[in-house]
Design a protein around this motif. Structure first.
Motif, PDB file in Angstrom:
ATOM      1  N   UNK A   1      19.925 -28.962  21.253  1.00 34.20           N
ATOM      2  CA  UNK A   1      19.281 -27.702  21.638  1.00 34.20           C
ATOM      3  C   UNK A   1      19.306 -26.724  20.461  1.00 34.20           C
ATOM      4  N   UNK A   2      20.437 -26.639  19.775  1.00 35.10           N
ATOM      5  CA  UNK A   2      20.549 -25.769  18.599  1.00 35.10           C
ATOM      6  C   UNK A   2      19.479 -26.118  17.567  1.00 35.10           C
ATOM      7  N   UNK A   3      19.357 -27.386  17.233  1.00 29.11           N
ATOM      8  CA  UNK A   3      18.361 -27.830  16.261  1.00 29.11           C
ATOM      9  C   UNK A   3      16.951 -27.532  16.761  1.00 29.11           C
ATOM     10  N   UNK A   4      16.704 -27.754  18.047  1.00 28.80           N
ATOM     11  CA  UNK A   4      15.365 -27.532  18.610  1.00 28.80           C
ATOM     12  C   UNK A   4      14.971 -26.060  18.534  1.00 28.80           C
ATOM     13  N   UNK A   5      15.902 -25.161  18.835  1.00 31.48           N
ATOM     14  CA  UNK A   5      15.596 -23.725  18.771  1.00 31.48           C
ATOM     15  C   UNK A   5      15.232 -23.325  17.348  1.00 31.48           C
ATOM     16  N   UNK A   6      15.991 -23.814  16.371  1.00 31.73           N
ATOM     17  CA  UNK A   6      15.703 -23.478  14.972  1.00 31.73           C
ATOM     18  C   UNK A   6      14.337 -24.030  14.560  1.00 31.73           C
ATOM     19  N   UNK A   7      14.059 -25.280  14.929  1.00 33.38           N
ATOM     20  CA  UNK A   7      12.823 -25.920  14.477  1.00 33.38           C
ATOM     21  C   UNK A   7      11.592 -25.368  15.171  1.00 33.38           C
ATOM     22  N   UNK A   8      11.716 -24.946  16.411  1.00 28.58           N
ATOM     23  CA  UNK A   8      10.544 -24.410  17.119  1.00 28.58           C
ATOM     24  C   UNK A   8      10.380 -22.906  16.918  1.00 28.58           C
TER      25      UNK A   8
ATOM     26  N   UNK B   1      28.340 -21.986  21.123  1.00 32.70           N
ATOM     27  CA  UNK B   1      29.011 -20.899  20.409  1.00 32.70           C
ATOM     28  C   UNK B   1      30.438 -20.714  20.919  1.00 32.70           C
ATOM     29  N   UNK B   2      30.627 -20.908  22.217  1.00 32.65           N
ATOM     30  CA  UNK B   2      31.972 -20.811  22.760  1.00 32.65           C
ATOM     31  C   UNK B   2      32.889 -21.914  22.251  1.00 32.65           C
ATOM     32  N   UNK B   3      32.330 -23.090  22.039  1.00 30.72           N
ATOM     33  CA  UNK B   3      33.135 -24.214  21.563  1.00 30.72           C
ATOM     34  C   UNK B   3      33.539 -24.067  20.097  1.00 30.72           C
ATOM     35  N   UNK B   4      32.625 -23.538  19.268  1.00 31.96           N
ATOM     36  CA  UNK B   4      32.917 -23.469  17.831  1.00 31.96           C
ATOM     37  C   UNK B   4      33.487 -22.113  17.419  1.00 31.96           C
ATOM     38  N   UNK B   5      33.441 -21.136  18.330  1.00 29.62           N
ATOM     39  CA  UNK B   5      34.069 -19.849  18.060  1.00 29.62           C
ATOM     40  C   UNK B   5      33.272 -18.929  17.162  1.00 29.62           C
ATOM     41  N   UNK B   6      31.971 -19.162  17.018  1.00 25.87           N
ATOM     42  CA  UNK B   6      31.133 -18.275  16.213  1.00 25.87           C
ATOM     43  C   UNK B   6      29.709 -18.328  16.728  1.00 25.87           C
ATOM     44  N   UNK B   7      28.945 -17.282  16.469  1.00 24.58           N
ATOM     45  CA  UNK B   7      27.562 -17.221  16.942  1.00 24.58           C
ATOM     46  C   UNK B   7      26.640 -17.888  15.927  1.00 24.58           C
TER      47      UNK B   7
ATOM     48  N   UNK C   1      26.239 -17.944   9.767  1.00 23.32           N
ATOM     49  CA  UNK C   1      27.085 -19.077  10.148  1.00 23.32           C
ATOM     50  C   UNK C   1      26.230 -20.239  10.664  1.00 23.32           C
ATOM     51  N   UNK C   2      25.168 -19.902  11.385  1.00 19.64           N
ATOM     52  CA  UNK C   2      24.280 -20.937  11.907  1.00 19.64           C
ATOM     53  C   UNK C   2      23.594 -21.718  10.793  1.00 19.64           C
ATOM     54  N   UNK C   3      23.215 -21.018   9.720  1.00 20.61           N
ATOM     55  CA  UNK C   3      22.574 -21.702   8.591  1.00 20.61           C
ATOM     56  C   UNK C   3      23.529 -22.693   7.927  1.00 20.61           C
ATOM     57  N   UNK C   4      24.806 -22.328   7.890  1.00 18.61           N
ATOM     58  CA  UNK C   4      25.797 -23.224   7.303  1.00 18.61           C
ATOM     59  C   UNK C   4      25.987 -24.457   8.183  1.00 18.61           C
ATOM     60  N   UNK C   5      25.975 -24.273   9.486  1.00 15.36           N
ATOM     61  CA  UNK C   5      26.243 -25.361  10.423  1.00 15.36           C
ATOM     62  C   UNK C   5      25.023 -26.225  10.714  1.00 15.36           C
ATOM     63  N   UNK C   6      23.823 -25.709  10.471  1.00 15.85           N
ATOM     64  CA  UNK C   6      22.598 -26.426  10.836  1.00 15.85           C
ATOM     65  C   UNK C   6      22.491 -27.809  10.182  1.00 15.85           C
ATOM     66  N   UNK C   7      22.725 -27.966   8.867  1.00 14.02           N
ATOM     67  CA  UNK C   7      22.606 -29.318   8.279  1.00 14.02           C
ATOM     68  C   UNK C   7      23.558 -30.326   8.919  1.00 14.02           C
ATOM     69  N   UNK C   8      24.773 -29.859   9.273  1.00 18.70           N
ATOM     70  CA  UNK C   8      25.720 -30.757   9.917  1.00 18.70           C
ATOM     71  C   UNK C   8      25.246 -31.159  11.306  1.00 18.70           C
ATOM     72  N   UNK C   9      24.689 -30.191  12.033  1.00 11.83           N
ATOM     73  CA  UNK C   9      24.174 -30.488  13.366  1.00 11.83           C
ATOM     74  C   UNK C   9      23.039 -31.506  13.290  1.00 11.83           C
ATOM     75  N   UNK C  10      22.154 -31.315  12.338  1.00 13.31           N
ATOM     76  CA  UNK C  10      21.037 -32.260  12.174  1.00 13.31           C
ATOM     77  C   UNK C  10      21.561 -33.652  11.837  1.00 13.31           C
ATOM     78  N   UNK C  11      22.530 -33.717  10.951  1.00  8.76           N
ATOM     79  CA  UNK C  11      23.080 -35.011  10.555  1.00  8.76           C
ATOM     80  C   UNK C  11      23.703 -35.733  11.749  1.00  8.76           C
ATOM     81  N   UNK C  12      24.448 -35.001  12.580  1.00  2.93           N
ATOM     82  CA  UNK C  12      25.076 -35.624  13.751  1.00  2.93           C
ATOM     83  C   UNK C  12      24.021 -36.143  14.713  1.00  2.93           C
ATOM     84  N   UNK C  13      23.003 -35.344  14.982  1.00  2.63           N
ATOM     85  CA  UNK C  13      21.938 -35.757  15.896  1.00  2.63           C
ATOM     86  C   UNK C  13      21.229 -37.000  15.359  1.00  2.63           C
ATOM     87  N   UNK C  14      20.927 -37.003  14.055  1.00  3.71           N
ATOM     88  CA  UNK C  14      20.245 -38.158  13.451  1.00  3.71           C
ATOM     89  C   UNK C  14      21.140 -39.391  13.455  1.00  3.71           C
ATOM     90  N   UNK C  15      22.426 -39.226  13.136  1.00  7.19           N
ATOM     91  CA  UNK C  15      23.342 -40.367  13.086  1.00  7.19           C
ATOM     92  C   UNK C  15      23.518 -40.992  14.464  1.00  7.19           C
TER      93      UNK C  15
END
Length: 304
Positions: A13-20, A45-51, A65-79
């Motif tokens: 969902x995080x990746x989808x919001x950014x991409x759309x 956001x509640x799980x990772x402790x940041x918005x 913070x989201x920009x820093x985490x986005x590449x990792x989120x994409x990698x996990x989804x793709x993997x």
């Protein structure tokens, strides 16, 4: 902070919001209510402790913070997607890996088109490519085709055993060459055995060659044997001796004048082997899987 509640769906969902570009667009793409998308982001956001989104403006935008985490989120989804695809492919009988064994000195350009197509058609199948030393590839016990070491072998087909399935990839022309600075290059007449006898002949061979008299390629009294085509090429270019090499390997040197082709007298030409085939082979008692069969058939096709 409990990270056990962090889910793959939240990351999607995080990746989808950014991409759309918005929560509403992501909801339409994911076929969900917008409230469900908002809830998934809040849980993330509640799980990772940041918005991951800045909501100070009318339209939420991705936070620093989201920009820093986005590449990792994409990698996990793709993997995870790749992991699932591999598992499904294996359940359908597709190999996890195809093992390719290639004789040293065989140009990569001969197999690159087939491997490129293989990559595109079998994205979940890994490829393991091993180079086989010349001295092993042509051993009389044929260790290059021992059971279990590879699925497909790519080797010159002379001296291969008969009990293999083979598919010719290309016919290669052999040319006798010498450095432009070598005394033989100055002879502008067909060469006979007497003219060649006193010059070093550099021959590609296995480590334990048969008796010298058994080798039809040898005509000189002074013979240097090497097990690597690149070494043979380098020694000939250095003017140390003459020898026969595959035309694709020496074409640039011939065009540039660094090497000169040798012209043989008729009786010498009749004794020389001037062509050989490079073939893809596999053992009859080791059937290929779907991906291996596809690659094996593709290796035998022309790619002009």
């Amino acid at each position: 902070m409990d990270y056990d509640g962090l889910s793959l769906d939240q990351l999607r969902v995080f990746v989808a919001v950014v991409e759309t570009g918005s929560f509403s667009a992501a909801a339409r793409t994911l076929n969900r209510a917008q409230s469900a998308v908002t809830y998934a982001i809040q849980k993330l956001e509640g799980q990772i402790g940041t918005e991951v989104f800045d909501r100070s403006a009318y339209r939420p935008t991705i936070s620093r913070e989201g920009r820093v985490l986005l590449p990792q989120a994409r990698r996990i989804v793709e993997d995870v997607g790749r992991f699932r695809a591999i598992g499904r492919s294996m359940a359908q009988g597709l190999e996890a890996e195809v093992r390719l064994l290639v004789g040293v000195g065989i140009p990569a350009t001969l197999i690159a088109p087939a491997l490129s197509a293989f990559r595109d058609n079998f994205p979940t199948v890994q490829l393991r490519l091993t180079t086989l030393p010349f001295s092993m590839a042509f051993g009389r016990a044929f260790p290059g085709v021992l059971p279990g070491e590879a699925d497909i072998r790519i080797l010159p087909d002379f001296l291969l055993p008969q009990d293999v399935v083979r598919r010719t990839i290309v016919e290669v022309e052999l040319v006798a060459v010498v450095a432009a600075t070598h005394p033989l290059a100055a002879i502008h007449a067909p060469l006979d055995e007497d003219a060649l006898r006193d010059h070093v002949q550099i021959v590609l061979s296995e480590q334990a060659e048969a008796r010298v008299g058994d080798d039809r390629r040898v005509v000189a009294l002074r013979i240097w044997r090497v097990t690597d085509p690149a070494v043979q090429h380098g020694l000939i270019r250095a003017g140390i001796g003459w020898g026969s090499l595959p035309l694709p390997l020496v074409a640039e040197d011939l065009a540039g004048g660094r090497l000169v082709g040798l012209d043989f007298a008729e009786e010498m030409s009749a004794r020389r082997e001037t062509r050989f085939a490079i073939a893809a082979v596999h053992r009859q008692d080791e059937p290929l899987g779907p991906a291996g069969r596809w690659l094996f058939e593709r290796l035998g096709e022309r790619h002009d």
